[in-house]
Design an enzyme around this catalytic site. Structure first.
Site, PDB file in Angstrom:
ATOM      1  N   ASP A  63      26.894  -5.046  -4.882  1.00  0.00           N
ATOM      2  CA  ASP A  63      26.221  -4.080  -4.014  1.00  0.00           C
ATOM      3  C   ASP A  63      26.261  -2.754  -4.761  1.00  0.00           C
ATOM      4  O   ASP A  63      27.344  -2.182  -4.981  1.00  0.00           O
ATOM      5  CB  ASP A  63      26.971  -3.965  -2.672  1.00  0.00           C
ATOM      6  CG  ASP A  63      26.328  -2.958  -1.725  1.00  0.00           C
ATOM      7  OD1 ASP A  63      25.564  -2.084  -2.201  1.00  0.00           O
ATOM      8  OD2 ASP A  63      26.601  -3.037  -0.514  1.00  0.00           O
ATOM      9  N   ASN A  90      17.461  -3.003 -10.970  1.00  0.00           N
ATOM     10  CA  ASN A  90      16.247  -3.341 -10.219  1.00  0.00           C
ATOM     11  C   ASN A  90      16.396  -3.109  -8.718  1.00  0.00           C
ATOM     12  O   ASN A  90      15.417  -2.801  -8.045  1.00  0.00           O
ATOM     13  CB  ASN A  90      15.887  -4.810 -10.484  1.00  0.00           C
ATOM     14  CG  ASN A  90      14.887  -5.334  -9.482  1.00  0.00           C
ATOM     15  OD1 ASN A  90      13.690  -5.098  -9.603  1.00  0.00           O
ATOM     16  ND2 ASN A  90      15.362  -6.033  -8.459  1.00  0.00           N
ATOM     17  N   TYR A 166      11.686   7.886  -0.982  1.00  0.00           N
ATOM     18  CA  TYR A 166      11.474   6.929  -2.080  1.00  0.00           C
ATOM     19  C   TYR A 166      11.046   7.650  -3.359  1.00  0.00           C
ATOM     20  O   TYR A 166      11.659   7.469  -4.420  1.00  0.00           O
ATOM     21  CB  TYR A 166      10.419   5.911  -1.663  1.00  0.00           C
ATOM     22  CG  TYR A 166      10.198   4.806  -2.679  1.00  0.00           C
ATOM     23  CD1 TYR A 166      11.071   3.726  -2.763  1.00  0.00           C
ATOM     24  CD2 TYR A 166       9.108   4.837  -3.562  1.00  0.00           C
ATOM     25  CE1 TYR A 166      10.869   2.704  -3.694  1.00  0.00           C
ATOM     26  CE2 TYR A 166       8.901   3.825  -4.491  1.00  0.00           C
ATOM     27  CZ  TYR A 166       9.786   2.764  -4.548  1.00  0.00           C
ATOM     28  OH  TYR A 166       9.592   1.756  -5.481  1.00  0.00           O
ATOM     29  N   LYS A 170      13.391   8.041  -6.781  1.00  0.00           N
ATOM     30  CA  LYS A 170      12.984   7.466  -8.071  1.00  0.00           C
ATOM     31  C   LYS A 170      12.796   8.576  -9.117  1.00  0.00           C
ATOM     32  O   LYS A 170      13.060   8.358 -10.307  1.00  0.00           O
ATOM     33  CB  LYS A 170      11.707   6.638  -7.918  1.00  0.00           C
ATOM     34  CG  LYS A 170      11.893   5.355  -7.098  1.00  0.00           C
ATOM     35  CD  LYS A 170      12.726   4.303  -7.826  1.00  0.00           C
ATOM     36  CE  LYS A 170      12.663   2.961  -7.112  1.00  0.00           C
ATOM     37  NZ  LYS A 170      13.500   1.929  -7.745  1.00  0.00           N
ATOM     38  N   THR A 201       5.492  -7.765  -2.655  1.00  0.00           N
ATOM     39  CA  THR A 201       6.874  -8.171  -2.379  1.00  0.00           C
ATOM     40  C   THR A 201       7.264  -7.706  -0.979  1.00  0.00           C
ATOM     41  O   THR A 201       6.508  -7.000  -0.308  1.00  0.00           O
ATOM     42  CB  THR A 201       7.868  -7.548  -3.400  1.00  0.00           C
ATOM     43  OG1 THR A 201       7.863  -6.130  -3.198  1.00  0.00           O
ATOM     44  CG2 THR A 201       7.518  -7.882  -4.837  1.00  0.00           C
TER      45      THR A 201
HETATM   46  P1  NAP Z   1      12.286  -6.457  -2.664  1.00  0.00           P
HETATM   47  O1  NAP Z   1      11.593  -7.762  -2.727  1.00  0.00           O
HETATM   48  O2  NAP Z   1      12.465  -5.780  -1.362  1.00  0.00           O
HETATM   49  O3  NAP Z   1      13.702  -6.640  -3.397  1.00  0.00           O
HETATM   50  C1  NAP Z   1      14.651  -5.621  -3.371  1.00  0.00           C
HETATM   51  C2  NAP Z   1      15.935  -6.186  -3.913  1.00  0.00           C
HETATM   52  O4  NAP Z   1      16.911  -5.123  -3.970  1.00  0.00           O
HETATM   53  C3  NAP Z   1      16.529  -7.290  -3.026  1.00  0.00           C
HETATM   54  O5  NAP Z   1      17.101  -8.283  -3.831  1.00  0.00           O
HETATM   55  C4  NAP Z   1      17.605  -6.545  -2.260  1.00  0.00           C
HETATM   56  O6  NAP Z   1      18.665  -7.363  -1.809  1.00  0.00           O
HETATM   57  C5  NAP Z   1      18.090  -5.613  -3.348  1.00  0.00           C
HETATM   58  N1  NAP Z   1      18.939  -4.540  -2.852  1.00  0.00           N
HETATM   59  C6  NAP Z   1      18.653  -3.592  -1.930  1.00  0.00           C
HETATM   60  N2  NAP Z   1      19.719  -2.804  -1.720  1.00  0.00           N
HETATM   61  C7  NAP Z   1      20.720  -3.272  -2.521  1.00  0.00           C
HETATM   62  C8  NAP Z   1      22.049  -2.888  -2.773  1.00  0.00           C
HETATM   63  N3  NAP Z   1      22.624  -1.863  -2.123  1.00  0.00           N
HETATM   64  N4  NAP Z   1      22.757  -3.571  -3.701  1.00  0.00           N
HETATM   65  C9  NAP Z   1      22.220  -4.617  -4.351  1.00  0.00           C
HETATM   66  N5  NAP Z   1      20.965  -5.047  -4.144  1.00  0.00           N
HETATM   67  C10 NAP Z   1      20.227  -4.379  -3.239  1.00  0.00           C
HETATM   68  O7  NAP Z   1      11.512  -5.369  -3.565  1.00  0.00           O
HETATM   69  P2  NAP Z   1      10.841  -5.431  -5.026  1.00  0.00           P
HETATM   70  O8  NAP Z   1       9.446  -5.035  -4.873  1.00  0.00           O
HETATM   71  O9  NAP Z   1      11.180  -6.672  -5.714  1.00  0.00           O
HETATM   72  O10 NAP Z   1      11.591  -4.181  -5.691  1.00  0.00           O
HETATM   73  C11 NAP Z   1      12.379  -4.280  -6.853  1.00  0.00           C
HETATM   74  C12 NAP Z   1      12.360  -2.921  -7.544  1.00  0.00           C
HETATM   75  O11 NAP Z   1      11.031  -2.622  -7.978  1.00  0.00           O
HETATM   76  C13 NAP Z   1      12.799  -1.772  -6.643  1.00  0.00           C
HETATM   77  O12 NAP Z   1      13.605  -0.869  -7.371  1.00  0.00           O
HETATM   78  C14 NAP Z   1      11.460  -1.122  -6.284  1.00  0.00           C
HETATM   79  O13 NAP Z   1      11.610   0.241  -5.959  1.00  0.00           O
HETATM   80  C15 NAP Z   1      10.693  -1.313  -7.571  1.00  0.00           C
HETATM   81  N6  NAP Z   1       9.244  -1.202  -7.452  1.00  0.00           N
HETATM   82  C16 NAP Z   1       8.546  -2.088  -6.681  1.00  0.00           C
HETATM   83  C17 NAP Z   1       7.157  -1.975  -6.616  1.00  0.00           C
HETATM   84  C18 NAP Z   1       6.331  -2.930  -5.812  1.00  0.00           C
HETATM   85  O14 NAP Z   1       5.113  -2.716  -5.696  1.00  0.00           O
HETATM   86  N7  NAP Z   1       6.911  -3.982  -5.249  1.00  0.00           N
HETATM   87  C19 NAP Z   1       6.490  -0.961  -7.321  1.00  0.00           C
HETATM   88  C20 NAP Z   1       7.241  -0.084  -8.092  1.00  0.00           C
HETATM   89  C21 NAP Z   1       8.616  -0.214  -8.157  1.00  0.00           C
HETATM   90  P3  NAP Z   1      18.699  -8.001  -0.311  1.00  0.00           P
HETATM   91  O15 NAP Z   1      17.872  -9.254  -0.391  1.00  0.00           O
HETATM   92  O16 NAP Z   1      20.143  -8.244  -0.060  1.00  0.00           O
HETATM   93  O17 NAP Z   1      18.105  -6.983   0.619  1.00  0.00           O
END
Ligand code: NAP
Length: 243
Positions: A63, A90, A166, A170, A201
């Protein structure tokens, strides 16, 4: 694409779903041992079992908001592997999609967002750095967003979403990444920022226009970058992102 990299060990936080899981999958397919970071151990185990079909995958409970949890993960990695070659920060949250105006977002939500998106990666970098220094070619990739771009946010006609917590968290991560890149510029460790662009996602209710596997590619590219590659860069699949 770089050469296969057997023997290298990569930790990906938040790898139980979304982009993190796809980064872990692609690194496992390249021959790395992937440590599937998840704050919930059961979710981590389920993802690691799935990813075992792609290569060597082990679950690690981490975490990023808990120093104790991050230290415990580092102690296990040290005992098991003795070093870390790749760290992908990530894990991230977006907690304000229902509050479109900065003036409406509660300070608690802003704090919670910074805890995960900014202070989390800083904690993980600080704790994991001694293990990364033991690698012949340490790589840190911090997963950020073009939403953090100050020049894009400063353009009143620009396409960016208004997300107080957010985008600011970032932007803080981007600034912190540059500080680490500067400290490490004479070391074998490279620290870069990856923008996966708009992926479908859970974080955005699957509104993205591309699959997580496509967004993961730039993260993987920076995780496997050669010794002649950049440090302190902010890149997406479309090239450099403006600061
Ligand atoms: P996601 O599907 O919501 O996945 C987020 C992940 O982060 C999940 O595995 C979640 O775990 C984990 N997490 C959250 N809080 C945590 C903590 N305190 N400790 C450890 N793990 C934690 O989102 P995603 O789109 O894959 O996002 C991944 C990264 O990409 C993020 O940093 C996001 O800001 C970035 N991003 C995403 C997009 C997009 O369009 N999707 C665009 C730009 C950047 P749980 O399952 O336990 O909640």
């Amino acid at each position: 694409m770089s050469e296969p990299q057997p023997g290298r060990v990569a930790l990906i936080t938040g790898a139980n779903r979304g982009i993190g899981k796809e980064v872990a999958r692609q690194l496992a397919q390249r021959g790395l041992t992937v440590l599937v970071g998840a704050r919930d151990s059961k979710r981590g185990e389920v993802a690691a079992v799935e990813l075992s079909g792609d290569g060597e995958a082990r679950a690690v409970t981490i975490d990023v908001t808990s120093l104790r949890s991050v230290k415990a993960a580092a102690a296990w990695i040290e005992t098991t592997f003795g070093r870390l070659d790749v760290l992908v920060n990530n894990a991230g949250v977006l907690l304000e999609l229902d509050f479109p105006k900065p003036s409406q977002v509660s300070l608690d939500r802003v704090r919670e967002t910074f805890e995960t998106n900014t202070f989390g990666p800083i904690t993980v970098m600080q704790v994991m750095l001694p293990l990364l220094h033991r690698s012949p070619a340490g790589r840190i990739v911090n997963v950020t967003s073009r939403q953090a771009s100050l020049s894009m946010a400063g353009d009143p006609d620009g396409p960016g979403l208004q997300l107080l917590a957010y985008n600011s968290s970032k932007a803080g991560l981007n600034a912190a990444t540059l500080q680490f890149a500067r400290e490490l510029r004479d070391s074998r460790i490279k620290v870069n920022l990856a923008d996966p662009m708009h992926c479908a996602t859970d974080i955005n209710g699957h509104s993205g226009d591309r699959p997580a596997s496509e967004g993961a590619r730039i993260v993987v590219e920076l995780a496997l970058i050669g010794d002649d590659g950049p440090s302190g860069a902010f890149l997406s699949g479309d090239g450099a992102v403006p600061w």
